[in-house]
Design a protein around this motif. Structure first.
Motif, short mmCIF file in Angstrom:
data_model
loop_
_atom_site.label_atom_id
_atom_site.label_comp_id
_atom_site.label_asym_id
_atom_site.label_seq_id
_atom_site.Cartn_x
_atom_site.Cartn_y
_atom_site.Cartn_z
N LEU A 91 0.84 -1.19 0.00
CA LEU A 91 0.00 0.00 0.00
C LEU A 91 0.88 1.24 0.00
CD1 LEU A 91 -2.36 -1.02 2.97
CD2 LEU A 91 -2.55 -1.71 0.56
N LEU A 92 0.53 2.23 -0.79
CA LEU A 92 1.19 3.53 -0.73
C LEU A 92 0.28 4.48 0.04
CD1 LEU A 92 2.76 3.95 -4.29
CD2 LEU A 92 3.78 3.04 -2.19
N VAL A 93 0.82 5.03 1.12
CA VAL A 93 0.02 5.84 2.05
C VAL A 93 0.58 7.25 2.08
CG1 VAL A 93 -0.76 6.09 4.43
CG2 VAL A 93 -0.49 3.80 3.43
N GLY A 94 -0.25 8.22 1.73
CA GLY A 94 0.14 9.63 1.79
C GLY A 94 -0.01 10.17 3.19
N THR A 95 0.98 10.92 3.65
CA THR A 95 0.96 11.49 4.99
C THR A 95 1.18 12.99 4.92
OG1 THR A 95 3.34 11.15 5.31
CG2 THR A 95 1.88 9.34 5.93
N GLY A 96 1.22 13.64 6.07
CA GLY A 96 1.42 15.08 6.12
C GLY A 96 0.10 15.82 6.05
N ASN A 97 0.13 17.05 5.48
CA ASN A 97 -1.10 17.80 5.29
C ASN A 97 -1.94 17.13 4.22
OD1 ASN A 97 -0.41 19.93 7.10
ND2 ASN A 97 0.95 20.77 5.53
N ILE A 98 -3.24 17.10 4.44
CA ILE A 98 -4.14 16.43 3.52
C ILE A 98 -5.14 17.45 2.98
CG2 ILE A 98 -5.91 14.64 3.26
CD1 ILE A 98 -4.55 13.13 5.54
N ASP A 99 -5.18 17.56 1.65
CA ASP A 99 -6.18 18.40 0.99
C ASP A 99 -7.33 17.52 0.53
OD1 ASP A 99 -4.71 20.73 1.23
OD2 ASP A 99 -3.72 20.48 -0.70
N LEU A 100 -8.54 17.98 0.76
CA LEU A 100 -9.72 17.28 0.27
C LEU A 100 -10.48 18.20 -0.65
CD1 LEU A 100 -11.02 15.56 3.53
CD2 LEU A 100 -9.67 14.55 1.72
N SER A 120 -5.57 14.61 -1.53
CA SER A 120 -4.15 14.68 -1.89
C SER A 120 -3.36 15.03 -0.64
CB SER A 120 -3.91 15.71 -3.00
OG SER A 120 -4.27 17.01 -2.55
N THR A 121 -2.06 14.71 -0.65
CA THR A 121 -1.21 14.96 0.52
C THR A 121 0.08 15.64 0.09
OG1 THR A 121 -0.10 12.81 0.35
CG2 THR A 121 -2.11 12.90 1.67
N ASP A 122 0.78 16.26 1.07
CA ASP A 122 2.04 16.92 0.75
C ASP A 122 3.21 16.34 1.55
OD1 ASP A 122 1.68 17.89 3.32
OD2 ASP A 122 1.75 20.01 2.77
N GLY A 123 2.96 15.27 2.32
CA GLY A 123 4.03 14.66 3.11
C GLY A 123 4.63 13.45 2.42
N PRO A 124 5.50 12.75 3.11
CA PRO A 124 6.12 11.56 2.54
C PRO A 124 5.09 10.50 2.19
CG PRO A 124 7.25 12.24 4.56
CD PRO A 124 6.00 13.04 4.49
N VAL A 125 5.31 9.82 1.10
CA VAL A 125 4.48 8.67 0.74
C VAL A 125 5.19 7.42 1.27
CG1 VAL A 125 3.51 7.31 -1.13
CG2 VAL A 125 3.56 9.80 -1.30
N LEU A 126 4.52 6.71 2.16
CA LEU A 126 5.11 5.54 2.80
C LEU A 126 4.63 4.27 2.14
CD1 LEU A 126 4.75 6.59 6.56
CD2 LEU A 126 6.63 7.08 4.97
N GLU A 127 5.51 3.30 2.11
CA GLU A 127 5.16 1.98 1.58
C GLU A 127 4.83 1.07 2.75
OE1 GLU A 127 8.04 -1.28 -0.02
OE2 GLU A 127 7.59 0.04 -1.71
N GLU A 174 -8.90 6.13 5.23
CA GLU A 174 -7.91 6.46 6.25
C GLU A 174 -7.23 5.17 6.67
OE1 GLU A 174 -9.56 8.13 9.75
OE2 GLU A 174 -10.60 9.75 8.72
N LEU A 175 -5.93 5.26 6.93
CA LEU A 175 -5.19 4.10 7.43
C LEU A 175 -4.36 4.51 8.63
CD1 LEU A 175 -3.75 2.67 4.07
CD2 LEU A 175 -5.81 1.93 5.25
N GLU A 176 -4.35 3.65 9.64
CA GLU A 176 -3.42 3.81 10.75
C GLU A 176 -2.68 2.49 10.89
OE1 GLU A 176 -3.13 5.81 15.16
OE2 GLU A 176 -5.10 5.28 14.36
#
Length: 202
Positions: A91-100, A120-127, A174-176
């Motif tokens: 899974l690719l998970v966008g983090t940081g600020n989130i624009d909706l 959309s997000t502006d933080g690191p994309v985590l695998e 949303e993912l945690e």
């Protein structure tokens, strides 16, 4: 169709506004930077503020403290964000600020509105890697306001349901995640998924 577009931004999660038939809902998931000590409950939960109105009636403002489900790990999670894409068990998970971006289309013939959410997000994309040992939960917490709800504060314990398949982990979620993080890669031991904003716009 007539089309209206709303672009909203907040720190870490978003303010969501949904217009339909004269009703509106505004939701914000707070962080400590937004609301000081009130953003995190003593048990490690999160705080969400919501304002709603039905058919032009008075606005109802409610601050909801969401306490973590007892099934979840006690330690802080490795990541929280939104699902951007999935390939097999990665899974690719966008983090940081989130624009909706909320697109509301109105059918001129029926007056019916349909809503599309584009995150959309502006933080690191985590695998995030799922393994056969990853424990999966779906967040099924009911955050809706009850009829006759008055302004004020309330406390809700997060509700999660154990699932035995990751097939539903697709789309806007949303993912945690808890697990071992090395750089931008997390081997997930526990993962919770649910609708964006707790399903406030569903």
């Amino acid at each position: 169709m007539n089309k209206r577009t709303f672009l909203m931004r907040s720190m870490v999660f978003a303010v969501i506004i949904l217009l339909a038939g004269g009703a509106y809902t505004a939701v914000q998931l707070l962080t400590p930077d937004d609301a000081g000590e009130t953003a995190v409950a003593s048990g490690g939960g999160r705080v969400m503020q919501s304002i709603s109105s039905q058919n032009g009636g008075p606005s109802v403002a409610v601050q909801t403290t969401i306490l973590p489900a007892p099934e979840l790990p006690d330690e802080p999670s490795a990541a929280f964000g939104i699902l951007q894409s999935r390939e097999d068990n990665t899974l690719l998970v966008g983090t940081g600020n989130i624009d909706l971006e909320v697109d509301v289309e109105v059918n001129p013939d029926t007056g019916q509105e349909s809503t599309t959410l584009i995150p959309s997000t502006d933080g690191p994309v985590l695998e995030v890697v799922l393994t056969p040992d990853t424990i999966l939960y779906r967040d099924v917490t009911d955050l809706s306001l009850q009829p006759g709800q008055e302004s004020g504060e309330r406390e809700i314990v997060q509700q999660v349901r154990l699932v035995d398949s990751s097939d539903d982990i697709t789309g806007n979620l949303e993912l945690e995640v808890w697990g071992e993080r090395r750089g931008d890669r997390i081997i997930a031991t526990v993962l919770v998924y649910g609708p964006l904003g707790g399903g406030a716009f569903e």
